[in-house]
Design an enzyme around this catalytic site. Structure first.
Site, PDB file in Angstrom:
ATOM      1  N   THR A   9       0.780  -1.201  -0.001  1.00  0.00           N
ATOM      2  CA  THR A   9      -0.288   0.076   0.056  1.00  0.00           C
ATOM      3  C   THR A   9       0.938   1.379   0.319  1.00  0.00           C
ATOM      4  O   THR A   9       2.454   1.074   0.932  1.00  0.00           O
ATOM      5  CB  THR A   9      -0.603   0.098   1.002  1.00  0.00           C
ATOM      6  N   ASN A  11      -1.051   4.636   0.551  1.00  0.00           N
ATOM      7  CA  ASN A  11      -1.971   5.451   1.438  1.00  0.00           C
ATOM      8  C   ASN A  11      -1.687   4.929   3.422  1.00  0.00           C
ATOM      9  O   ASN A  11      -1.776   4.441   3.834  1.00  0.00           O
ATOM     10  CB  ASN A  11      -2.896   4.456   1.299  1.00  0.00           C
ATOM     11  N   GLY A  13      -2.434   6.760   5.777  1.00  0.00           N
ATOM     12  CA  GLY A  13      -4.008   6.625   6.596  1.00  0.00           C
ATOM     13  C   GLY A  13      -3.634   5.033   6.959  1.00  0.00           C
ATOM     14  O   GLY A  13      -3.989   4.637   8.234  1.00  0.00           O
ATOM     15  N   LYS A  14      -3.890   4.195   5.993  1.00  0.00           N
ATOM     16  CA  LYS A  14      -3.771   3.239   6.197  1.00  0.00           C
ATOM     17  C   LYS A  14      -2.670   1.993   6.659  1.00  0.00           C
ATOM     18  O   LYS A  14      -2.835   1.359   8.036  1.00  0.00           O
ATOM     19  CB  LYS A  14      -4.041   2.208   4.830  1.00  0.00           C
ATOM     20  N   ASP A  71      -7.757  -3.625   0.197  1.00  0.00           N
ATOM     21  CA  ASP A  71      -8.540  -2.289  -0.895  1.00  0.00           C
ATOM     22  C   ASP A  71     -10.165  -2.571   0.097  1.00  0.00           C
ATOM     23  O   ASP A  71     -10.422  -3.605   0.346  1.00  0.00           O
ATOM     24  CB  ASP A  71      -8.637  -3.293  -1.816  1.00  0.00           C
ATOM     25  N   SER A  72     -10.519  -0.942  -0.082  1.00  0.00           N
ATOM     26  CA  SER A  72     -11.431  -0.626   0.693  1.00  0.00           C
ATOM     27  C   SER A  72     -12.420   0.562   0.317  1.00  0.00           C
ATOM     28  O   SER A  72     -11.943   0.936  -0.951  1.00  0.00           O
ATOM     29  CB  SER A  72     -10.754  -0.475   1.742  1.00  0.00           C
ATOM     30  N   PHE A 154      -8.038   9.833   8.085  1.00  0.00           N
ATOM     31  CA  PHE A 154      -8.278  10.231   6.677  1.00  0.00           C
ATOM     32  C   PHE A 154      -8.841   9.740   5.677  1.00  0.00           C
ATOM     33  O   PHE A 154     -10.085   9.142   6.141  1.00  0.00           O
ATOM     34  CB  PHE A 154      -7.219   9.286   5.981  1.00  0.00           C
ATOM     35  N   TYR A 156     -12.724   9.554   3.929  1.00  0.00           N
ATOM     36  CA  TYR A 156     -13.796   9.905   4.208  1.00  0.00           C
ATOM     37  C   TYR A 156     -13.722   9.765   6.144  1.00  0.00           C
ATOM     38  O   TYR A 156     -15.671   9.835   6.162  1.00  0.00           O
ATOM     39  CB  TYR A 156     -14.702   8.852   3.262  1.00  0.00           C
TER      40      TYR A 156
HETATM   41  P1  ITT Z   1      -3.330   1.687  -1.761  1.00  0.00           P
HETATM   42  O1  ITT Z   1      -3.844   1.146  -2.893  1.00  0.00           O
HETATM   43  O2  ITT Z   1      -1.808   2.730  -2.397  1.00  0.00           O
HETATM   44  O3  ITT Z   1      -3.273   0.360  -1.005  1.00  0.00           O
HETATM   45  P2  ITT Z   1      -5.779   3.477  -1.967  1.00  0.00           P
HETATM   46  O4  ITT Z   1      -5.715   5.278  -0.911  1.00  0.00           O
HETATM   47  O5  ITT Z   1      -5.602   4.016  -3.112  1.00  0.00           O
HETATM   48  O6  ITT Z   1      -4.318   3.096  -1.452  1.00  0.00           O
HETATM   49  P3  ITT Z   1      -8.172   2.305  -2.167  1.00  0.00           P
HETATM   50  O7  ITT Z   1      -7.695   1.790  -3.541  1.00  0.00           O
HETATM   51  O8  ITT Z   1      -8.306   1.213  -1.758  1.00  0.00           O
HETATM   52  O9  ITT Z   1      -6.185   2.656  -1.701  1.00  0.00           O
HETATM   53  O10 ITT Z   1      -9.100   3.177  -1.847  1.00  0.00           O
HETATM   54  C1  ITT Z   1      -9.834   3.505  -0.651  1.00  0.00           C
HETATM   55  C2  ITT Z   1      -9.838   4.591  -0.048  1.00  0.00           C
HETATM   56  O11 ITT Z   1     -11.543   4.636   0.303  1.00  0.00           O
HETATM   57  C3  ITT Z   1      -8.818   5.499   0.671  1.00  0.00           C
HETATM   58  O12 ITT Z   1      -8.526   5.979  -0.346  1.00  0.00           O
HETATM   59  C4  ITT Z   1     -10.275   6.362   1.284  1.00  0.00           C
HETATM   60  O13 ITT Z   1     -10.646   6.988   0.657  1.00  0.00           O
HETATM   61  C5  ITT Z   1     -11.231   5.118   0.961  1.00  0.00           C
HETATM   62  N1  ITT Z   1     -10.855   4.761   2.851  1.00  0.00           N
HETATM   63  C6  ITT Z   1     -10.860   3.365   2.852  1.00  0.00           C
HETATM   64  N2  ITT Z   1     -10.837   2.648   3.988  1.00  0.00           N
HETATM   65  C7  ITT Z   1     -11.294   4.322   4.686  1.00  0.00           C
HETATM   66  C8  ITT Z   1     -11.072   4.654   5.963  1.00  0.00           C
HETATM   67  O14 ITT Z   1     -11.069   3.752   7.045  1.00  0.00           O
HETATM   68  N3  ITT Z   1     -11.655   5.722   6.418  1.00  0.00           N
HETATM   69  C9  ITT Z   1     -11.746   7.040   5.707  1.00  0.00           C
HETATM   70  N4  ITT Z   1     -11.657   5.697   4.418  1.00  0.00           N
HETATM   71  C10 ITT Z   1     -11.463   4.751   3.597  1.00  0.00           C
END
Ligand code: ITT
Length: 203
Positions: A9, A11, A13-14, A71-72, A154, A156
């Site tokens: 990842t 991200n 925040g993740k 993926d979330s 982070f 939403y």
């Molecule tokens: P990676 O693919 O590098 O892991 P990404 O941000 O592109 O990072 P995703 O494609 O899984 O990840 O997108 C998930 C999005 O959903 C993320 O960017 C947030 O906007 C939102 N999201 C997921 N989990 C969340 C959380 O716990 N709190 C707030 N927003 C969340």
């Protein structure tokens, strides 16, 4: 020396949440960047599981360590469950979450109570050193708030209101969020899969 799990990842925040949730494991958890794997990954799957597997497999091509990916997304029922798997790309990847969150609130104008229902979904994929694969999934149910509230988390989080707490996930402490979140629950299911893999392979 501890065995490694590389988390696919980018991200931040993740990453914070994942490091905290997996800290009791006897593994060193590294991001792909920390592991020196810097590749662009095209997430063209239709489901959270497909996308998580795409990310994990892409990184697994470069290492023999265990690779995991998340993926979330946020599903808003009144918006036909969007942005869903496109949550990061909603209104453009570089658009600020202040603007994205304001747009979701705007689209729910006039909706009350359960009409504002939404959930966060998280799929975690793992590719093990023998190249076997497993995915887990979990959700947290909530309502879209009427305004942003809270500074934690982070994405939403400031508009995702959890009725049981009377707070958004951005108002929960990091520990509280991890206890109940889609990511916390999916990662704890993945810990069980990891234990199964270990007991089958490390006799
Ligand atoms: P990676 O693919 O590098 O892991 P990404 O941000 O592109 O990072 P995703 O494609 O899984 O990840 O997108 C998930 C999005 O959903 C993320 O960017 C947030 O906007 C939102 N999201 C997921 N989990 C969340 C959380 O716990 N709190 C707030 N927003 C969340």
């Amino acid at each position: 020396m501890k065995n490694k799990i590389i988390f696919a990842t980018g991200n931040k925040g993740k990453v914070k949440e994942i490091q905290e949730i997996l800290k009791d494991l006897n593994y060193e958890v590294l991001t792909m960047k920390e592991a020196g794997i810097e590749i662009a990954i095209e997430e063209n799957g239709k489901t959270y599981e497909e996308n998580a597997l795409i990310k994990a497999r892409s990184v697994a091509q470069h290492t023999d360590a265990i690779v995991m990916a998340d993926d979330s997304g946020l599903e808003v029922d009144a918006m036909d469950k969007s942005p869903g798997v496109l949550s990061a790309r909603f209104m453009g990847e570089d658009t600020s979450y202040r603007i994205k969150n304001a747009e979701i609130i705007r689209r729910l104008e006039g909706k009350e109570g359960d009409e504002r229902s939404a959930r966060f979904v998280c799929a975690i994929a793992a590719v093990f050193p023998d190249k076997s694969e497993v995915t887990t999934r979990a959700t947290i149910e909530g309502l879209i708030g009427y305004e942003e509230q809270g500074e934690n988390g982070f994405g939403y989080d400031p508009i995702f209101y959890v009725p049981e707490f009377g707070k958004t996930t951005a108002q929960l402490s990091p520990e509280e969020k991890n206890q109940v979140s889609h990511r916390g629950k999916a990662l704890r299911l993945m810990k069980e899969e990891l234990m199964k893999y270990e007991s089958n392979h490390c006799k």
